[in-house]
Design a protein around this motif. Structure first.
Motif, short mmCIF file in Angstrom:
data_model
loop_
_atom_site.label_atom_id
_atom_site.label_comp_id
_atom_site.label_asym_id
_atom_site.label_seq_id
_atom_site.Cartn_x
_atom_site.Cartn_y
_atom_site.Cartn_z
N LEU A 115 0.86 -1.18 0.00
CA LEU A 115 0.00 0.00 0.00
C LEU A 115 0.89 1.23 0.00
O LEU A 115 2.03 1.19 0.48
CB LEU A 115 -0.92 0.02 1.22
CG LEU A 115 -1.87 -1.17 1.39
CD1 LEU A 115 -2.66 -1.03 2.69
CD2 LEU A 115 -2.82 -1.29 0.22
N VAL A 116 0.38 2.33 -0.51
CA VAL A 116 1.17 3.56 -0.58
C VAL A 116 0.34 4.74 -0.11
O VAL A 116 -0.86 4.81 -0.35
CB VAL A 116 1.68 3.79 -2.02
CG1 VAL A 116 0.51 3.99 -2.99
CG2 VAL A 116 2.63 4.97 -2.09
N ARG A 117 0.98 5.65 0.60
CA ARG A 117 0.37 6.90 1.04
C ARG A 117 1.19 8.07 0.52
O ARG A 117 2.42 8.04 0.58
CB ARG A 117 0.28 6.96 2.57
CG ARG A 117 -0.84 6.13 3.16
CD ARG A 117 -0.94 6.35 4.66
NE ARG A 117 -2.09 5.66 5.23
CZ ARG A 117 -2.44 5.72 6.50
NH1 ARG A 117 -1.73 6.45 7.34
NH2 ARG A 117 -3.50 5.07 6.94
N TYR A 118 0.50 9.09 0.04
CA TYR A 118 1.18 10.24 -0.54
C TYR A 118 0.25 11.46 -0.49
O TYR A 118 -0.98 11.31 -0.44
CB TYR A 118 1.57 9.94 -2.00
CG TYR A 118 0.39 9.56 -2.87
CD1 TYR A 118 -0.28 10.53 -3.62
CD2 TYR A 118 -0.08 8.25 -2.91
CE1 TYR A 118 -1.37 10.19 -4.41
CE2 TYR A 118 -1.16 7.91 -3.70
CZ TYR A 118 -1.79 8.88 -4.44
OH TYR A 118 -2.88 8.54 -5.21
N PRO A 119 0.81 12.66 -0.48
CA PRO A 119 -0.03 13.86 -0.48
C PRO A 119 -0.57 14.14 -1.88
O PRO A 119 0.15 14.08 -2.87
CB PRO A 119 0.95 14.97 -0.03
CG PRO A 119 2.30 14.47 -0.46
CD PRO A 119 2.25 12.98 -0.35
N TRP A 120 -1.88 14.44 -1.94
CA TRP A 120 -2.50 14.74 -3.23
C TRP A 120 -3.74 15.60 -3.01
O TRP A 120 -4.60 15.26 -2.20
CB TRP A 120 -2.86 13.45 -3.96
CG TRP A 120 -3.46 13.69 -5.32
CD1 TRP A 120 -4.77 13.64 -5.69
CD2 TRP A 120 -2.75 14.06 -6.50
NE1 TRP A 120 -4.93 13.94 -7.02
CE2 TRP A 120 -3.69 14.21 -7.55
CE3 TRP A 120 -1.40 14.28 -6.78
CZ2 TRP A 120 -3.33 14.56 -8.84
CZ3 TRP A 120 -1.05 14.63 -8.07
CH2 TRP A 120 -1.99 14.77 -9.08
N ASP A 121 -3.77 16.70 -3.70
CA ASP A 121 -4.93 17.59 -3.65
C ASP A 121 -5.23 18.05 -2.23
O ASP A 121 -6.39 18.12 -1.80
CB ASP A 121 -6.15 16.90 -4.26
CG ASP A 121 -7.24 17.89 -4.65
OD1 ASP A 121 -6.93 19.08 -4.82
OD2 ASP A 121 -8.41 17.47 -4.76
N GLY A 122 -4.17 18.35 -1.49
CA GLY A 122 -4.32 18.92 -0.17
C GLY A 122 -4.63 17.93 0.94
O GLY A 122 -4.94 18.34 2.07
N ARG A 123 -4.57 16.64 0.68
CA ARG A 123 -4.82 15.65 1.72
C ARG A 123 -3.97 14.41 1.47
O ARG A 123 -3.39 14.25 0.39
CB ARG A 123 -6.30 15.27 1.78
CG ARG A 123 -6.83 14.65 0.50
CD ARG A 123 -8.34 14.50 0.56
NE ARG A 123 -8.88 13.89 -0.64
CZ ARG A 123 -9.06 12.59 -0.80
NH1 ARG A 123 -8.75 11.76 0.18
NH2 ARG A 123 -9.56 12.10 -1.91
#
Length: 221
Positions: free
Chosen positions: A63-71
């Protein structure tokens, strides 16, 4: 419902197995390309878990988490079968090959989270050690759910009895058709959640294997 004319038009639409398969593959490729494009332009964190499916095959899930569109966005990165031994070297090679073919730099990966297994956290050939060779600034953390499960093993007998009863009830509902009825009941009651998580046994690892893992309780890591 729409009449014979509409039925005739629907029968004329090509819906062979190959047509449906191609469309699914096209949609999958498009979603994957969008995700990789986002990862190329931002910092991200990866969470890994190696497990065995019902057929006995070892599956590596990322799984991956990243900042996108302010969240903070969380997406499924890949699931790939480990054809050989599920060693740290082979697991890392699978991840490294995915990064290389997707043209994603290891420098963008700022954190990696694992379950603390020896193949993941081995000091010399574990996945974390190999990943830090590519990006020394990477932060390694231990999965919070696994830590909570391990901490629950040292509860007092009274609390342990309550927890064991709850786990037995949850697992009984989860592995039976009642799981759907339970979800319907929760929705009718206006509950915020309508899904139960299956509880499985968590293995304890050697503390020395976790000596180089960063754990910051103040930050929830």
């Amino acid at each position: 419902m729409l009449g014979k004319d509409a039925a005739a038009k629907l029968r004329s639409v090509p819906l062979s197995n190959d047509t449906i398969r191609r469309r699914i593959e096209d949609m999958s490729a498009d979603i994957k390309s969008q995700l990789l494009e986002r990862l190329r332009g931002s910092k991200f964190a990866v969470q890994l878990d190696e497990s065995t499916d019902v057929s006995g095959s070892a599956q590596l899930i990322a799984l991956v988490r990243y900042p996108w569109d302010g969240r903070i966005q969380e997406d499924f990165l890949f699931c790939q079968e480990l054809t050989g031994r599920a060693t740290g070297e082979e697991i890392f090679n699978v991840i490294d090959m995915f990064m290389e073919t997707g043209n994603v730099s290891w420098e963008n990966c700022i954190a990696i989270c694992t379950d603390g297994a020896a193949a993941m956290t081995g000091r010399n050939s574990g996945v974390v050690a190999r990943a830090k060779e590519r990006n020394p600034m990477m932060i390694a953390t231990h999965c919070m759910l696994h830590r909570q499960a391990l901490a629950s093993k040292s509860l007092s007998p009274e609390l342990q009895s309550v927890l064991s009863t709850v786990v037995s009830v949850v697992n009984h509902i989860k592995c039976k058709p009642q799981s759907r009825l339970f979800g319907q009941l929760c929705r009718e009651m206006g509950a915020g959640q309508d899904t139960l998580l299956f509880h499985s046994e968590i293995r304890c690892v050697d503390a020395k294997a976790l000596s180089h893992i960063t754990c910051d309780p103040d930050k929830g890591n």
